[in-house]
Design an enzyme around this catalytic site. Structure first.
Site, PDB file in Angstrom:
ATOM      1  CB  CYS A 119      12.677  44.505  27.006  1.00 27.79           C
ATOM      2  SG  CYS A 119      12.196  45.641  25.698  1.00 27.79           S
ATOM      3  CD  GLU A 140      47.604  36.470  35.882  1.00 30.63           C
ATOM      4  OE1 GLU A 140      48.306  35.571  35.415  1.00 30.63           O
ATOM      5  OE2 GLU A 140      46.405  36.308  36.224  1.00 30.63           O
ATOM      6  N   PRO A 141      47.049  42.570  37.147  1.00 34.71           N
ATOM      7  CG  PRO A 141      48.125  44.642  37.120  1.00 34.71           C
ATOM      8  CD  PRO A 141      48.399  43.157  37.166  1.00 34.71           C
ATOM      9  NE  ARG A 165      31.905  45.084  36.581  1.00 34.98           N
ATOM     10  CZ  ARG A 165      31.962  45.854  37.665  1.00 34.98           C
ATOM     11  NH1 ARG A 165      31.471  47.089  37.635  1.00 34.98           N
ATOM     12  NH2 ARG A 165      32.488  45.410  38.771  1.00 34.98           N
ATOM     13  CE1 TYR A 200      36.809  41.555  33.466  1.00 29.90           C
ATOM     14  CE2 TYR A 200      37.335  43.175  35.144  1.00 29.90           C
ATOM     15  CZ  TYR A 200      37.631  42.015  34.463  1.00 29.90           C
ATOM     16  OH  TYR A 200      38.774  41.319  34.785  1.00 29.90           O
TER      17      TYR A 200
END
Length: 444
Positions: A371, A301-302, A340, A401
């Site tokens: 902020c 599942e890449p 991330r 992502y």
């Protein structure tokens, strides 16, 4: 204790190593991807903007199909999904791994065959399960004991649903503790060591409307070594052997998940896909032969490894602030379009594009407009010393992502996605507007 990172230093030879294969620099300061100048994309669609190289996505799909010709390759939709991506996966022969009714509905209404879709999730909602059954999803991965009864009841006594069981093999792997999911004592899956996996499987076998096709595990994300996968194969085959001995069960599928690591900066390691395919295939065959088992069909599942290197994030510089020993370059995006760095400390290698600078490189930290002190795009990187407001920065390896984890923080609106291919740029997802945000605010 504070860790001090040295500024990333790259040479001309490796500067484009983490960019799509189509990335070229026809002139100093100009960079094109998919035959389209990135500065042109920024001018036409505004910034921030995500750019995705369609041919890079397709080539990475083909690389997986060639490396694993006998396996089922499922694209992990959580990395990045849109209707165009669904079409590309279908045309390249991949299946889909989805985690919600939203991802599932988008895929099926775009025309993707539901039987080639697998539904995951550690806490599937009634809506998720209802959508999966209504749309005829291929397999549902059971992640907790309570799902067994709920799913069996939803299927009904005359229904039928293929399922797998997510097993925790007790293997630590991944680039950060928050993305290691093969270890004990975390929210995903059922443990082998405490017997929960075996108990759940026995319960599934008592439900005639549920067909157990195989076992599933997912070790984590950003794994760059083959060794954890080899260990996972051995432990999963060991469990399959015990199930065969206890229940006469012959499982025909083994899903090793994804988590295949990519390089975000030049010089960083990435998972060797060829070595992974060769060694996993050999290990699986050897372990099954030793246990007297039929070799199951492998599933992988890449997600990141397909979408990540195909994407670029473009930002305009809003301000340059020199304070103390640091220079902060603030851009018109940040943690709302890429959380991330704040979540996992991920480090990127941004590049000045759109103009040629002869200034010497200098260490800077690229920060966002939000902020939060932790709103950092790229810490301790080198950019030309004459970096100034209005400049365009491009961040590679931004295809996974980013949009899928984007938020509405500070109500700035999520960026658009633009596909480039063969000298053309086209809009896939439009920019989230203030009107979009206002339209959801229905009460006073």
């Amino acid at each position: 204790m504070t860790t001090v990172h040295e500024p990333a230093v790259t040479t001309a030879a490796d500067a484009l190593s983490v960019w799509p294969a189509s990335a070229v620099e026809p002139r100093e300061g100009e960079l094109t991807v998919g035959g389209v100048p990135l500065a042109e994309v920024a001018d036409r669609f505004g910034t921030p903007v995500y750019v995705i190289d369609e041919d890079e996505v397709r080539e990475r799909c083909r690389t997986y199909r060639n490396a694993f010709p006998d396996a089922e390759v499922l694209y992990a939709a959580k990395a990045f999904l849109c209707r165009a991506m669904v079409h590309w996966m279908a045309e390249e022969g991949l299946g889909l791994d989805v985690c919600s009714a939203g991802e599932l509905e988008l895929a099926v209404t775009t025309g993707f065959p539901p039987e080639r879709i697998v539904l995951h999730g550690n806490a599937k909602s009634p809506c998720d399960l209802a959508a999966a059954l209504r749309l005829g999803v291929g397999r549902i991965v059971i992640d907790s004991p309570s799902e067994i009864a709920r799913l069996a009841a939803a299927v009904g006594p005359d229904g039928h649903q293929k399922v797998m069981v997510r097993v925790v093999p007790g293997i630590s792997a991944g680039g950060h503790e928050k993305i290691r999911t093969g270890t004990e004592d975390q929210k995903f899956g059922l443990s082998i060591s405490d017997g929960y996996a075996q108990h759940a499987i026995a319960r599934i076998l008592d439900q005639p409307q549920l067909e157990l096709t195989g076992l599933h595990c997912h070790l984590g994300s950003q794994i760059t070594s083959v060794k954890p996968y080899m260990a996972a194969v051995r432990r999963m085959v060991g469990l399959m052997a015990r199930l065969h001995e206890q229940h006469g069960l012959v499982l025909r599928e083994l899903d090793l998940g994804g988590g295949h690591g990519i390089a975000y900066r030049p010089g960083e390691p990435a998972l060797d896909l060829t070595a992974l395919a060769r060694k996993v295939r050999a290990e699986l065959t050897e372990a099954c032969t030793a246990a007297g088992l039929t070799v199951p069909r492998l599933i992988i599942e890449p997600g990141r490894a397909i979408a990540g290197p195909a994407g670029i994030a473009l930002y305009h510089v809003l301000s340059v602030k020199r304070t103390g020993a640091h220079t902060y370059v603030a851009v018109d995006g940040g943690m709302s379009d890429n959380p991330r760095p704040a979540l996992y400390g991920v480090r990127y290698a941004p590049r000045l594009v759109g103009r040629n600078s002869t200034a010497a490189p200098a260490p800077v930290t690229v920060v966002g407009r939000h902020c939060e002190a932790g709103d950092i795009v790229a810490a301790d990187v080198e950019l030309p010393d004459d970096i100034r407001p209005g400049d365009l920065l491009a961040v590679p390896a931004a295809g996974a992502y980013h949009l899928s984890m984007a938020s509405g923080y500070n109500l700035v609106g999520r960026p658009p996605v633009v596909a480039v291919d063969d000298g053309r740029a086209r809009l896939l997802i439009r920019r989230e507007s203030l009107e979009d945000i206002r339209s959801r605010d229905v009460g006073l």
